[in-house]
Every structure is written in C-alpha cells, then in structure tokens.
Design a protein around this motif. Structure first.
Motif, PDB file in Angstrom:
ATOM      1  N   SER A  58       0.836  -1.208   0.000  1.00  0.00           N
ATOM      2  CA  SER A  58       0.000   0.000   0.000  1.00  0.00           C
ATOM      3  C   SER A  58       0.869   1.256   0.000  1.00  0.00           C
ATOM      4  O   SER A  58       0.555   2.239  -0.698  1.00  0.00           O
ATOM      5  CB  SER A  58      -0.923  -0.001   1.218  1.00  0.00           C
ATOM      6  OG  SER A  58      -1.843  -1.074   1.142  1.00  0.00           O
ATOM      7  N   SER A 126     -15.386  -4.777  -1.440  1.00  0.00           N
ATOM      8  CA  SER A 126     -15.584  -3.433  -0.901  1.00  0.00           C
ATOM      9  C   SER A 126     -14.265  -2.668  -0.877  1.00  0.00           C
ATOM     10  O   SER A 126     -14.114  -1.650  -1.553  1.00  0.00           O
ATOM     11  CB  SER A 126     -16.196  -3.502   0.499  1.00  0.00           C
ATOM     12  OG  SER A 126     -15.440  -4.359   1.336  1.00  0.00           O
ATOM     13  N   SER A 127     -13.293  -3.144  -0.100  1.00  0.00           N
ATOM     14  CA  SER A 127     -11.973  -2.528  -0.071  1.00  0.00           C
ATOM     15  C   SER A 127     -10.973  -3.535   0.458  1.00  0.00           C
ATOM     16  O   SER A 127     -11.348  -4.489   1.169  1.00  0.00           O
ATOM     17  CB  SER A 127     -11.968  -1.273   0.817  1.00  0.00           C
ATOM     18  OG  SER A 127     -12.066  -1.643   2.193  1.00  0.00           O
ATOM     19  N   SER A 130     -11.009  -3.623   4.292  1.00  0.00           N
ATOM     20  CA  SER A 130     -12.153  -4.297   4.917  1.00  0.00           C
ATOM     21  C   SER A 130     -12.025  -5.811   4.810  1.00  0.00           C
ATOM     22  O   SER A 130     -12.388  -6.540   5.745  1.00  0.00           O
ATOM     23  CB  SER A 130     -13.460  -3.824   4.281  1.00  0.00           C
ATOM     24  OG  SER A 130     -13.538  -4.209   2.925  1.00  0.00           O
ATOM     25  N   ALA A 167      -8.180  -8.248  -6.061  1.00  0.00           N
ATOM     26  CA  ALA A 167      -7.943  -6.809  -5.904  1.00  0.00           C
ATOM     27  C   ALA A 167      -6.484  -6.448  -6.129  1.00  0.00           C
ATOM     28  O   ALA A 167      -6.164  -5.428  -6.744  1.00  0.00           O
ATOM     29  CB  ALA A 167      -8.389  -6.354  -4.517  1.00  0.00           C
TER      30      ALA A 167
END
Length: 249
Positions: A58, A126-127, A130, A167
């Motif tokens: 990230s 969602s993310s 999460s 993702a």
C-alpha cells in the motif's frame, strides 16, 4: 468450490505423508494439541507475513501515485524501478495468500472437518482494508472462540482471500497451486537419500519411505521430528499466478 475441495484433499495428503501430522477426516479422532499448533501456523502466516507485506504494498502504491503526480518528468529508469518494486510485492503477497490458504485448509484437516458442498458465492469487493480486517477477525475468533468452531470462519476467510487476490492482481488458485507444488518438493528422492546416508547417520535423521509414491517417496526428519527439506526443494513458482493473471468479471 470443487477446486477448494480438491486443494483440501491435497493439503491433507501433504500433512499426512510429507509432514507426518495427525490429520483426520473423523471429528472424534482429532488431536486438540495439533489443532492448536496448526492454528498458530495460520496466525503466523497472516499476521507475521501477509499483513506486513500488504502494508509495504500500500505504501509503494501511494508513493508511486505521489511521484507521478509531483514529478511528471520522472525518468524511465525510475519508473521501471518503482514498477519492479510493486511487482515484487505482488509476488510476495501471492506467496503469502497461498500459505495462508494452505494453513487454513490444514486447520480443517486438523479438526476433521470438510468444506461445505455449497460454499457461498463471492460477494462484491468493498476494499482491501475491509477484507483484511475480516480475515484478521476470523483468525482471532478461531483462537478465542469455542475449540473446533472452525468451518464457517475458514470458509469466510478463504472467500476474503479470493477477493483480496483479485484486488491485488493475482490468481488465488494458481498461488495455492504453486505453494502446494513447492511443499511437495520437501520429500526426498531415492537418489538423494542414498547420497546422504552418511550425513543421516551422523545427525540421527529419521528416514521414512512412503508407500504409494514413486519419484519422491522419502520423508526425512531430524531427531526432534522437524521436517528436513530435500536437496531439490524449490520455492513456489508464482509467475503464472501473478503474470498470467486475468481479473475476475
């Protein structure tokens, strides 16, 4: 679902034959001490391996975005370097997810449980945060909840791992396949055992020939029964998982 059931059986065979672990398909035959040990493997793979790499990933993405915004004239070598760093982290994360899934399936085998025949679908992502919180919560609940209250939490975590993989940009099933293939190479061949008999005798290794296996048919353990990897052990090859990836639709 059938793929995950296949991998649970494959992990079971590895735990029984390669690691010599007391896995079972009968709940009444499970070993509580081994279950707790397997749960510690799950905890370590997620909290000590995956999450730190996810934080680095990230950060790398954020730094890359900021650099592109602030330095439109970034030279090509710098861009390539940033891209390589992100790709390397994706490989690390694919490895981690494969390991977490492997240990989660192993936890079911320790509990004498099987994946449900109708595992739920894959809800809308969602993310990343999460999904990671969901897996962390599942693992903490497994540790703190009733002993062997396992199947629902494991299935929930596996679905989250599939969404996480998509993702980040790699194939969950190919990552798990690579981990399984790598773990299988911990077994020794007849030739490897023959060439290391002096070393085995000197160190008190325990050599077990496994029936029903051809090329890799020996498990080698230290006197404390720690598994000793074969000389030809190979780490997971994650090229297909990461670079042959096609996003789910």
């Amino acid at each position: 679902m059938k793929q995950l059931q296949h991998y649970q059986r494959r992990v079971f065979a590895w735990q029984r034959d390669v690691a010599g672990q007391p896995v079972t398909t009968v709940a009444n035959h499970r070993d509580p001490a081994f279950y707790q040990k397997q749960l510690s493997y799950v905890h370590s793979e997620w909290f000590d391996e995956y999450l730190p790499h996810s934080i680095d990933y990230s950060k790398a993405l954020a730094e890359n975005t900021q650099s592109l915004m602030l330095r439109a004239d970034m030279d090509s070598e710098a861009l390539i370097e940033v891209s390589k760093r992100i790709e390397n982290l994706r490989v690390d994360l694919a490895d981690d997810v494969g390991d977490v899934a492997f240990t989660l399936l192993g936890l079911l085998n320790a509990a004498g449980l099987s994946l449900g025949s109708t595992l739920g679908g894959i809800p809308t992502f969602s993310s990343l945060a999460s999904e990671e919180i969901a897996v962390s919560s599942d693992i903490v609940d497994l540790a703190n909840g009733p002993t062997f209250d396992t199947a629902g939490r494991v299935e929930s975590s596996l679905l989250s791992l599939i969404r996480i993989s998509d993702a980040i940009g790699f194939s969950f099933h190919d990552a798990l396949e690579a981990v399984c293939d790598s773990n299988d190479t911990k077994l020794w061949t007849d030739e490897e055992v023959s060439h290391n008999m002096d070393k085995a005798s000197e160190n008190g290794w325990v050599i077990t020939r496994l029936s029903g296996r051809s090329e890799r048919c020996f498990r080698v353990n230290a006197p404390n029964m720690k598994l000793i990897k074969s000389p030809s052990f190979t780490p997971p090859n994650l090229k297909r998982a990461v670079f042959g990836y096609t996003m789910l639709t």
